[in-house]
Design a protein around this motif. Structure first.
Motif, PDB file in Angstrom:
ATOM      1  N   PRO A 148       0.832  -1.214   0.000  1.00  0.00           N
ATOM      2  CA  PRO A 148       0.000   0.000   0.000  1.00  0.00           C
ATOM      3  C   PRO A 148       0.864   1.261   0.000  1.00  0.00           C
ATOM      4  O   PRO A 148       2.046   1.241   0.332  1.00  0.00           O
ATOM      5  N   LYS A 149       0.228   2.376  -0.342  1.00  0.00           N
ATOM      6  CA  LYS A 149       0.918   3.656  -0.424  1.00  0.00           C
ATOM      7  C   LYS A 149       1.288   4.151   0.973  1.00  0.00           C
ATOM      8  O   LYS A 149       0.424   4.260   1.841  1.00  0.00           O
ATOM      9  N   PRO A 150       2.561   4.479   1.230  1.00  0.00           N
ATOM     10  CA  PRO A 150       2.947   4.981   2.559  1.00  0.00           C
ATOM     11  C   PRO A 150       2.529   6.433   2.739  1.00  0.00           C
ATOM     12  O   PRO A 150       2.306   7.166   1.778  1.00  0.00           O
ATOM     13  N   SER A 151       2.445   6.857   3.980  1.00  0.00           N
ATOM     14  CA  SER A 151       2.139   8.249   4.276  1.00  0.00           C
ATOM     15  C   SER A 151       3.390   9.100   4.091  1.00  0.00           C
ATOM     16  O   SER A 151       4.519   8.604   4.063  1.00  0.00           O
ATOM     17  N   ARG A 152       3.176  10.418   3.995  1.00  0.00           N
ATOM     18  CA  ARG A 152       4.310  11.340   3.850  1.00  0.00           C
ATOM     19  C   ARG A 152       5.248  11.253   5.043  1.00  0.00           C
ATOM     20  O   ARG A 152       6.470  11.229   4.892  1.00  0.00           O
ATOM     21  N   TYR A 153       4.676  11.214   6.232  1.00  0.00           N
ATOM     22  CA  TYR A 153       5.498  11.209   7.435  1.00  0.00           C
ATOM     23  C   TYR A 153       6.392   9.972   7.495  1.00  0.00           C
ATOM     24  O   TYR A 153       7.597  10.060   7.758  1.00  0.00           O
ATOM     25  N   LYS A 154       5.810   8.804   7.243  1.00  0.00           N
ATOM     26  CA  LYS A 154       6.606   7.581   7.309  1.00  0.00           C
ATOM     27  C   LYS A 154       7.579   7.484   6.137  1.00  0.00           C
ATOM     28  O   LYS A 154       8.661   6.909   6.272  1.00  0.00           O
ATOM     29  N   LEU A 155       7.195   8.030   4.998  1.00  0.00           N
ATOM     30  CA  LEU A 155       8.122   8.037   3.867  1.00  0.00           C
ATOM     31  C   LEU A 155       9.375   8.829   4.199  1.00  0.00           C
ATOM     32  O   LEU A 155      10.496   8.400   3.904  1.00  0.00           O
ATOM     33  N   HIS A 156       9.215   9.980   4.818  1.00  0.00           N
ATOM     34  CA  HIS A 156      10.380  10.796   5.191  1.00  0.00           C
ATOM     35  C   HIS A 156      11.144  10.166   6.348  1.00  0.00           C
ATOM     36  O   HIS A 156      12.372  10.278   6.419  1.00  0.00           O
ATOM     37  N   ARG A 157      10.439   9.499   7.248  1.00  0.00           N
ATOM     38  CA  ARG A 157      11.098   8.923   8.422  1.00  0.00           C
ATOM     39  C   ARG A 157      11.951   7.709   8.059  1.00  0.00           C
ATOM     40  O   ARG A 157      13.053   7.529   8.585  1.00  0.00           O
ATOM     41  N   TYR A 158      11.433   6.891   7.158  1.00  0.00           N
ATOM     42  CA  TYR A 158      12.132   5.652   6.802  1.00  0.00           C
ATOM     43  C   TYR A 158      12.736   5.727   5.399  1.00  0.00           C
ATOM     44  O   TYR A 158      12.831   4.717   4.709  1.00  0.00           O
ATOM     45  N   ILE A 159      13.155   6.911   4.990  1.00  0.00           N
ATOM     46  CA  ILE A 159      13.642   7.068   3.626  1.00  0.00           C
ATOM     47  C   ILE A 159      14.938   6.299   3.403  1.00  0.00           C
ATOM     48  O   ILE A 159      15.198   5.772   2.312  1.00  0.00           O
ATOM     49  N   ASP A 160      15.788   6.182   4.435  1.00  0.00           N
ATOM     50  CA  ASP A 160      17.035   5.429   4.282  1.00  0.00           C
ATOM     51  C   ASP A 160      16.752   3.932   4.092  1.00  0.00           C
ATOM     52  O   ASP A 160      17.404   3.280   3.271  1.00  0.00           O
ATOM     53  N   GLN A 161      15.805   3.386   4.842  1.00  0.00           N
ATOM     54  CA  GLN A 161      15.455   1.983   4.686  1.00  0.00           C
ATOM     55  C   GLN A 161      14.827   1.716   3.320  1.00  0.00           C
ATOM     56  O   GLN A 161      15.090   0.681   2.693  1.00  0.00           O
ATOM     57  N   ILE A 162      13.983   2.642   2.855  1.00  0.00           N
ATOM     58  CA  ILE A 162      13.375   2.475   1.540  1.00  0.00           C
ATOM     59  C   ILE A 162      14.428   2.520   0.448  1.00  0.00           C
ATOM     60  O   ILE A 162      14.383   1.748  -0.518  1.00  0.00           O
ATOM     61  N   GLU A 163      15.411   3.389   0.600  1.00  0.00           N
ATOM     62  CA  GLU A 163      16.495   3.460  -0.386  1.00  0.00           C
ATOM     63  C   GLU A 163      17.288   2.161  -0.419  1.00  0.00           C
ATOM     64  O   GLU A 163      17.664   1.664  -1.499  1.00  0.00           O
ATOM     65  N   ALA A 164      17.552   1.600   0.771  1.00  0.00           N
ATOM     66  CA  ALA A 164      18.298   0.334   0.809  1.00  0.00           C
ATOM     67  C   ALA A 164      17.506  -0.801   0.159  1.00  0.00           C
ATOM     68  O   ALA A 164      18.083  -1.645  -0.548  1.00  0.00           O
ATOM     69  N   ASP A 165      16.189  -0.834   0.352  1.00  0.00           N
ATOM     70  CA  ASP A 165      15.367  -1.863  -0.271  1.00  0.00           C
ATOM     71  C   ASP A 165      15.314  -1.702  -1.786  1.00  0.00           C
ATOM     72  O   ASP A 165      15.302  -2.692  -2.529  1.00  0.00           O
ATOM     73  N   LEU A 166      15.274  -0.456  -2.250  1.00  0.00           N
ATOM     74  CA  LEU A 166      15.192  -0.218  -3.691  1.00  0.00           C
ATOM     75  C   LEU A 166      16.451  -0.707  -4.419  1.00  0.00           C
ATOM     76  O   LEU A 166      16.382  -1.157  -5.563  1.00  0.00           O
ATOM     77  N   LYS A 167      17.583  -0.608  -3.757  1.00  0.00           N
ATOM     78  CA  LYS A 167      18.825  -1.045  -4.396  1.00  0.00           C
ATOM     79  C   LYS A 167      18.838  -2.553  -4.628  1.00  0.00           C
ATOM     80  O   LYS A 167      19.581  -3.029  -5.496  1.00  0.00           O
ATOM     81  N   ASN A 168      18.028  -3.279  -3.862  1.00  0.00           N
ATOM     82  CA  ASN A 168      17.933  -4.724  -4.040  1.00  0.00           C
ATOM     83  C   ASN A 168      16.704  -5.132  -4.844  1.00  0.00           C
ATOM     84  O   ASN A 168      16.351  -6.307  -4.886  1.00  0.00           O
ATOM     85  N   LYS A 169      16.072  -4.185  -5.456  1.00  0.00           N
ATOM     86  CA  LYS A 169      14.848  -4.453  -6.206  1.00  0.00           C
ATOM     87  C   LYS A 169      15.060  -4.053  -7.660  1.00  0.00           C
ATOM     88  O   LYS A 169      14.901  -2.900  -8.039  1.00  0.00           O
ATOM     89  N   PRO A 170      15.432  -4.963  -8.543  1.00  0.00           N
ATOM     90  CA  PRO A 170      15.652  -4.598  -9.946  1.00  0.00           C
ATOM     91  C   PRO A 170      14.337  -4.261 -10.649  1.00  0.00           C
ATOM     92  O   PRO A 170      13.364  -5.017 -10.605  1.00  0.00           O
ATOM     93  N   HIS A 171      14.329  -3.114 -11.283  1.00  0.00           N
ATOM     94  CA  HIS A 171      13.142  -2.654 -11.991  1.00  0.00           C
ATOM     95  C   HIS A 171      13.571  -1.538 -12.937  1.00  0.00           C
ATOM     96  O   HIS A 171      14.595  -0.860 -12.720  1.00  0.00           O
TER      97      HIS A 171
END
Length: 448
Positions: A148-171
């Motif tokens: 599901p779509k994350p909220s703005r607050y959580k997106l900014h809070r966990y932006i480092d974790q999201i970046e790390a996950d994206l690097k392991n997600k080929p697309h």
């Protein structure tokens, strides 16, 4: 200030040069190194021309007095003397303007220039954050449509974790999402620095401690101070409110027309203080009675802009009284109640007519609002500290989480290589659908 002991020089600024006029001769200067030696007690008067004027004002303010002329009033003053327009005449009439209307010129204050520039940059940063956040959310929805779509607050809070996950997600869109994350992180960092600098300048203002007693955040206090740095520049509260809002105009002609228009506001005031108006609509907010008064004065349910201007003008009236009389928020409310009660007493002694009846109603309603504000001021439980991630007026706030999972720690989110982090806000409970019998009882549909 005794004008006879001062050497007044008018000063017209352009993009590449300036014109100085001492009343007899004009001097053109292109490079600051070409500046001659001026007599002691020299006063320079210039018209506000943005960055060009600020550059030269900073140069001259290091060793001489610099005054800024009111742009609109100076234009009317010059047109009253001549219709010709050139740089030398502008410099000459700037000097004459200062000699005849010194109260219309204010000393150059670099702190005002700095804080206004920082506030405008803060607004631009928030718009950039919104743009990059929306783009990133779109890419995340495409890359991993099952989450599901994350909220703005959580997106900014966990932006480092999201970046790390994206690097392991080929697309195909992974590189674009990582690029947006990089831009978003830069904007967030710059916004934090700019806001901190704004608040530092505001805290050094002598009226900061007075405004701190109001239910205002540091950023909202800084915006108010930026556009009314010296309260002594304003003769009354009407002039203060009109200048701060920059849209209040009086139309008056004899006894047939008397209308005050308040349909506009400065971009900075409108953008940053509108958040305060949205918060004041909450039931437990200290300014809720002021919000209710604005709704009553602007009865049209769809005219939100007019309600906001009414709310802000009433708030600025209290701010003006507090800064002028050097009193805190509670004392200002008590003095305002006493003034209106005296006015109500004297108004009741006069003969009643439609005008007096309308005035009596507004006085009684104003006294009621002020007493409710005073009661909420004394209730400490209503004073909530502002959130560090305070939303702006031009951002669309996301619904807050109602509950967090008890088995997860808030600082240790559970990440997986497939971007399985659930950053979506908790779903609101669905309302019960009205049955056919309920609609019939209310008369929405005719009974069979």
């Amino acid at each position: 200030m005794k004008q006879g002991k001062k050497h007044i020089i008018g000063w017209d600024v352009s993009a590449s040069f300036i014109i100085l006029h001492d009343g007899k001769n004009a001097l053109r200067i292109q490079d600051p190194k070409e500046l001659p030696e001026f007599p002691p007690n020299t006063v320079f008067v210039l018209e506000q021309t943005g960055a060009y004027g600020i550059r030269w004002a900073q140069i001259f303010s290091n060793f001489e007095e610099v005054y800024i002329a009111d742009g609109r009033d100076f234009k009317n003053f010059r047109l009253a003397h001549t219709r010709q327009k050139n740089d030398s005449l502008d410099a000459f009439y700037l000097r004459e303007y200062f000699l005849q209307r010194p109260h219309k010129c204010r000393p150059f204050n670099p702190q005002v220039v700095y804080i206004r520039a920082l506030i405008r940059q803060h607004i631009r940063n928030q718009k950039d954050i919104t743009m990059h956040t929306n783009r990133l959310l779109q890419y995340l929805q495409i890359i991993d449509p099952y989450n599901p779509k994350p909220s703005r607050y959580k997106l900014h809070r966990y932006i480092d974790q999201i970046e790390a996950d994206l690097k392991n997600k080929p697309h195909a869109l992974t590189d674009l999402a990582l690029s947006e994350i990089k831009k978003l992180k830069a904007c967030l960092e710059e916004a934090q620095k700019v806001r901190q600098e704004i608040e530092n300048i505001a805290r050094n203002h002598p009226d900061y401690e007075i405004l701190k007693t109001f239910p205002l955040s540091d950023l909202q206090i800084a915006v108010i101070l930026a556009y009314s740095w010296n309260i002594e520049d304003f003769r009354d509260k009407d002039g203060y409110i009109a200048y701060t809002l920059m849209g209040t105009a009086l139309e008056q002609s004899g006894k047939s027309l008397y209308k005050v228009k308040t349909d506009k506001a400065r971009t900075e005031i409108k953008g940053l203080l509108y958040t305060l108006y949205l918060q004041a609509n909450k039931e437990k907010h200290p300014l809720k009675p002021l919000s209710d008064l604005a709704k009553e004065l602007a009865s049209d349910r769809n005219n939100y802009k007019k309600r906001y201007i009414k709310f802000l003008s009433r708030l600025l009236e209290l701010v003006y009284d507090a800064r002028k009389n050097r009193t805190d928020y509670k004392t200002t409310l008590q003095q305002a109640i006493a003034r209106r009660e005296r006015e109500l007493f004297y108004t009741q002694q006069k003969e009643l007519n439609p005008t007096k009846a309308r005035k009596l109603y507004h006085l009684v309603r104003s006294i009621k609002t002020l007493k409710e504000l005073l009661a909420r001021c004394e209730d400490i439980s209503l004073w909530d500290s502002p959130s560090p991630q305070e939303p702006q007026a031009y951002l669309v706030p996301e619904p807050k989480n109602q509950k967090e999972d008890s088995h997860e720690e808030p600082n240790s989110p559970n990440l997986s290589p497939n971007l399985s982090l659930d950053l979506s806000p908790a779903k609101r409970p669905r309302q019960r659908r009205k049955s056919q019998q309920d609609r019939q009882d209310r008369g929405d549909t005719p009974k069979d």
